[in-house]
Design a protein around this motif. Structure first.
Motif, PDB file in Angstrom:
ATOM      1  N   VAL A 124      -1.068  -1.091   3.663  1.00 44.93           N
ATOM      2  CA  VAL A 124       0.290  -1.524   3.359  1.00 44.93           C
ATOM      3  C   VAL A 124       0.308  -3.042   3.273  1.00 44.93           C
ATOM      4  CG1 VAL A 124       2.680  -1.570   4.167  1.00 44.93           C
ATOM      5  CG2 VAL A 124       1.290   0.485   4.502  1.00 44.93           C
ATOM      6  N   ILE A 125       0.906  -3.559   2.205  1.00 46.63           N
ATOM      7  CA  ILE A 125       1.024  -5.004   2.014  1.00 46.63           C
ATOM      8  C   ILE A 125       2.350  -5.461   2.606  1.00 46.63           C
ATOM      9  CG2 ILE A 125       1.104  -6.866   0.322  1.00 46.63           C
ATOM     10  CD1 ILE A 125      -0.452  -5.095  -1.586  1.00 46.63           C
ATOM     11  N   THR A 126       2.299  -6.478   3.456  1.00 47.28           N
ATOM     12  CA  THR A 126       3.501  -6.983   4.123  1.00 47.28           C
ATOM     13  C   THR A 126       4.166  -8.056   3.261  1.00 47.28           C
ATOM     14  OG1 THR A 126       2.431  -8.802   5.309  1.00 47.28           O
ATOM     15  CG2 THR A 126       2.268  -6.601   6.292  1.00 47.28           C
ATOM     16  N   PRO A 127       5.421  -8.410   3.534  1.00 42.93           N
ATOM     17  CA  PRO A 127       6.096  -9.444   2.734  1.00 42.93           C
ATOM     18  C   PRO A 127       5.379 -10.786   2.755  1.00 42.93           C
ATOM     19  CG  PRO A 127       7.700  -8.211   4.017  1.00 42.93           C
ATOM     20  CD  PRO A 127       6.352  -7.759   4.475  1.00 42.93           C
ATOM     21  N   SER A 128       4.648 -11.100   3.844  1.00 47.35           N
ATOM     22  CA  SER A 128       3.954 -12.384   3.923  1.00 47.35           C
ATOM     23  C   SER A 128       2.577 -12.347   3.254  1.00 47.35           C
ATOM     24  CB  SER A 128       3.788 -12.783   5.392  1.00 47.35           C
ATOM     25  OG  SER A 128       2.958 -11.846   6.070  1.00 47.35           O
ATOM     26  N   GLY A 129       2.183 -11.187   2.723  1.00 48.02           N
ATOM     27  CA  GLY A 129       0.878 -11.074   2.088  1.00 48.02           C
ATOM     28  C   GLY A 129      -0.203 -10.533   2.992  1.00 48.02           C
ATOM     29  N   HIS A 153      12.550 -10.670   5.221  1.00 49.01           N
ATOM     30  CA  HIS A 153      11.741 -11.536   4.365  1.00 49.01           C
ATOM     31  C   HIS A 153      11.091 -10.789   3.203  1.00 49.01           C
ATOM     32  CE1 HIS A 153      12.250 -14.825   7.164  1.00 49.01           C
ATOM     33  NE2 HIS A 153      11.871 -14.045   8.156  1.00 49.01           N
ATOM     34  N   GLY A 154      11.477  -9.529   2.979  1.00 52.58           N
ATOM     35  CA  GLY A 154      10.928  -8.817   1.835  1.00 52.58           C
ATOM     36  C   GLY A 154      10.587  -7.372   2.150  1.00 52.58           C
ATOM     37  N   ALA A 155       9.908  -6.733   1.197  1.00 50.58           N
ATOM     38  CA  ALA A 155       9.618  -5.307   1.299  1.00 50.58           C
ATOM     39  C   ALA A 155       8.156  -5.062   1.643  1.00 50.58           C
ATOM     40  CB  ALA A 155       9.948  -4.613  -0.022  1.00 50.58           C
ATOM     41  N   TYR A 156       7.917  -3.936   2.285  1.00 49.73           N
ATOM     42  CA  TYR A 156       6.570  -3.455   2.587  1.00 49.73           C
ATOM     43  C   TYR A 156       6.194  -2.423   1.526  1.00 49.73           C
ATOM     44  CZ  TYR A 156       6.767  -5.692   7.170  1.00 49.73           C
ATOM     45  OH  TYR A 156       6.854  -6.605   8.178  1.00 49.73           O
ATOM     46  N   ARG A 157       5.002  -2.551   0.961  1.00 51.13           N
ATOM     47  CA  ARG A 157       4.624  -1.643  -0.117  1.00 51.13           C
ATOM     48  C   ARG A 157       3.169  -1.227   0.031  1.00 51.13           C
ATOM     49  NH1 ARG A 157       4.124  -6.823  -2.023  1.00 51.13           N
ATOM     50  NH2 ARG A 157       2.359  -7.270  -3.385  1.00 51.13           N
ATOM     51  N   LEU A 158       2.850  -0.060  -0.508  1.00 49.62           N
ATOM     52  CA  LEU A 158       1.476   0.416  -0.487  1.00 49.62           C
ATOM     53  C   LEU A 158       0.620  -0.415  -1.428  1.00 49.62           C
ATOM     54  CD1 LEU A 158       2.052   4.275  -0.498  1.00 49.62           C
ATOM     55  CD2 LEU A 158       0.872   2.982   1.291  1.00 49.62           C
ATOM     56  N   ALA A 159      -0.602  -0.717  -1.011  1.00 46.42           N
ATOM     57  CA  ALA A 159      -1.535  -1.430  -1.877  1.00 46.42           C
ATOM     58  C   ALA A 159      -1.937  -0.526  -3.039  1.00 46.42           C
ATOM     59  CB  ALA A 159      -2.771  -1.845  -1.084  1.00 46.42           C
ATOM     60  N   PRO A 160      -2.213  -1.084  -4.208  1.00 44.85           N
ATOM     61  CA  PRO A 160      -2.629  -0.279  -5.347  1.00 44.85           C
ATOM     62  C   PRO A 160      -3.824   0.615  -4.995  1.00 44.85           C
ATOM     63  CG  PRO A 160      -2.210  -2.541  -6.039  1.00 44.85           C
ATOM     64  CD  PRO A 160      -2.123  -2.532  -4.546  1.00 44.85           C
ATOM     65  N   GLY A 161      -3.725   1.878  -5.388  1.00 44.61           N
ATOM     66  CA  GLY A 161      -4.800   2.829  -5.120  1.00 44.61           C
ATOM     67  C   GLY A 161      -4.777   3.416  -3.733  1.00 44.61           C
ATOM     68  N   SER A 162      -3.799   3.010  -2.927  1.00 42.00           N
ATOM     69  CA  SER A 162      -3.751   3.457  -1.539  1.00 42.00           C
ATOM     70  C   SER A 162      -2.903   4.708  -1.344  1.00 42.00           C
ATOM     71  CB  SER A 162      -3.212   2.331  -0.653  1.00 42.00           C
ATOM     72  OG  SER A 162      -3.146   2.714   0.686  1.00 42.00           O
ATOM     73  N   ALA A 163      -2.008   4.970  -2.289  1.00 39.69           N
ATOM     74  CA  ALA A 163      -1.056   6.066  -2.112  1.00 39.69           C
ATOM     75  C   ALA A 163      -1.740   7.424  -2.021  1.00 39.69           C
ATOM     76  CB  ALA A 163      -0.045   6.063  -3.255  1.00 39.69           C
ATOM     77  N   GLU A 164      -2.875   7.581  -2.698  1.00 38.79           N
ATOM     78  CA  GLU A 164      -3.553   8.878  -2.715  1.00 38.79           C
ATOM     79  C   GLU A 164      -4.485   9.065  -1.518  1.00 38.79           C
ATOM     80  OE1 GLU A 164      -3.628   6.733  -5.307  1.00 38.79           O
ATOM     81  OE2 GLU A 164      -2.026   7.702  -6.459  1.00 38.79           O
ATOM     82  N   LEU A 165      -4.664   8.035  -0.714  1.00 36.21           N
ATOM     83  CA  LEU A 165      -5.611   8.111   0.397  1.00 36.21           C
ATOM     84  C   LEU A 165      -4.953   8.658   1.656  1.00 36.21           C
ATOM     85  CD1 LEU A 165      -7.367   4.627   0.017  1.00 36.21           C
ATOM     86  CD2 LEU A 165      -8.197   6.846  -0.794  1.00 36.21           C
TER      87      LEU A 165
END
Length: 289
Positions: free
Chosen positions: A133-138, A181-193
């Motif tokens: 998961v990618i955090t808003p701060s990177g 400070h922003g949204a948390y999102r799945l890293a590319p290619g991580s959703a299927e793992l």
């Protein structure tokens, strides 16, 4: 609440329910990333050590549940929630979070990902492909699973600057959550793992050494708070409150002894005895799994 906020809250509930469907216990979070429900003991003179035994919501990560009806009840009690937390260390996944921050208070900035790679080289383990998961701060949150008989504690920068561990009693902010400070999102290619097992060498670094364990004492007599929680139900809440209370009772080892009292309380709110006992039986089956 503004329309945008209502939309954010609706999305947070949807993401939380999706996580719960995968067996991940969740709680609602406020934009500050803290548990959204206030403690029912906040006005007490003495610090409360209650972890939900009173039967009321508002105990942070101890409220976490994977039951859809209970999740909806928690979010209904906290309509201002814009995210959700996932409890670590809980069955069936026994989740361990590796939080790779992009900065620390001491140094300002740090490459925690490089520090983790150095640890992997030094201790001869491979960082597995896993949910990230990618955090808003990177930063990055790596999701790992641990064995059921190992309790991993929370720690901050103990392994290396900027590497925090989320274990038993901690939680991870779930993807799809929106914080100040922003949204948390799945890293590319991580959703299927799926969360990968924690490498043994890394587990030895973050878990305390095994100790001789003494049998835990039996649960102290309790349950009045759960009964009061059911009695306070209004029309439209009765079955949900009864189910939530029964789940907490069985999780704390007092389900069988409290079943009759919960049934009587539910009948007083308007449920039939048959409905009440069926709901309590469903809670018993869910918690036994």
């Amino acid at each position: 609440m503004a329309i945008t906020d209502r939309h954010t809250a609706t999305l947070a509930l949807a993401h939380a329910l999706s996580a719960a469907e995968r067996g991940l216990p969740v709680i609602p979070l406020s934009p500050t990333k803290l548990p959204a429900l206030p403690s029912p003991h906040r006005m007490d003179r003495e610090p409360a050590r209650c972890r939900g035994e009173c039967g009321l919501p508002g105990h942070g990560v101890h409220d976490a549940t994977a039951d859809p009806a209970a999740v909806r009840a928690l979010f209904s009690a906290a309509p201002w929630a814009t995210g959700y937390g996932i409890a670590c260390g809980r069955p069936p996944h026994h989740l361990i979070g590796v939080d790779l921050d992009t900065r620390t208070a001491a140094t300002g900035t740090t490459d925690s990902a490089a520090a983790l790679r150095q640890l992997a080289l030094r201790h001869l383990f491979t960082i597995p492909e896993t949910v990230t998961v990618i955090t808003p701060s990177g930063g990055r949150h790596l999701w790992l699973t641990g064995p059921s008989d190992v309790v991993v504690p929370n720690s901050a920068s103990r392994l290396a600057p900027g590497i925090d561990i989320r274990g038993a009693g901690g939680y991870l902010v779930g993807p799809g959550s929106v914080a100040a400070h922003g949204a948390y999102r799945l890293a590319p290619g991580s959703a299927e793992l799926a969360p990968a097992p924690c490498p043994d060498a890394l587990l030895r670094l973050i878990a305390p050494p095994a100790r001789h364990r003494h049998p835990a004492p039996g649960p102290a007599p309790r349950g009045q708070g759960l009964i009061q929680f059911v009695l306070a139900a209004h029309e439209g809440q009765r079955n949900t409150r009864l189910f939530w209370a029964a789940c907490r009772a069985y999780e704390n080892g007092i389900g069988e002894s409290l079943a009759d009292a919960l049934t009587k309380a539910a009948v007083r709110t308007g449920l039939t005895e048959h409905e009440a006992r069926a709901t309590i039986a469903s809670a018993a089956r869910l918690t036994s799994r």
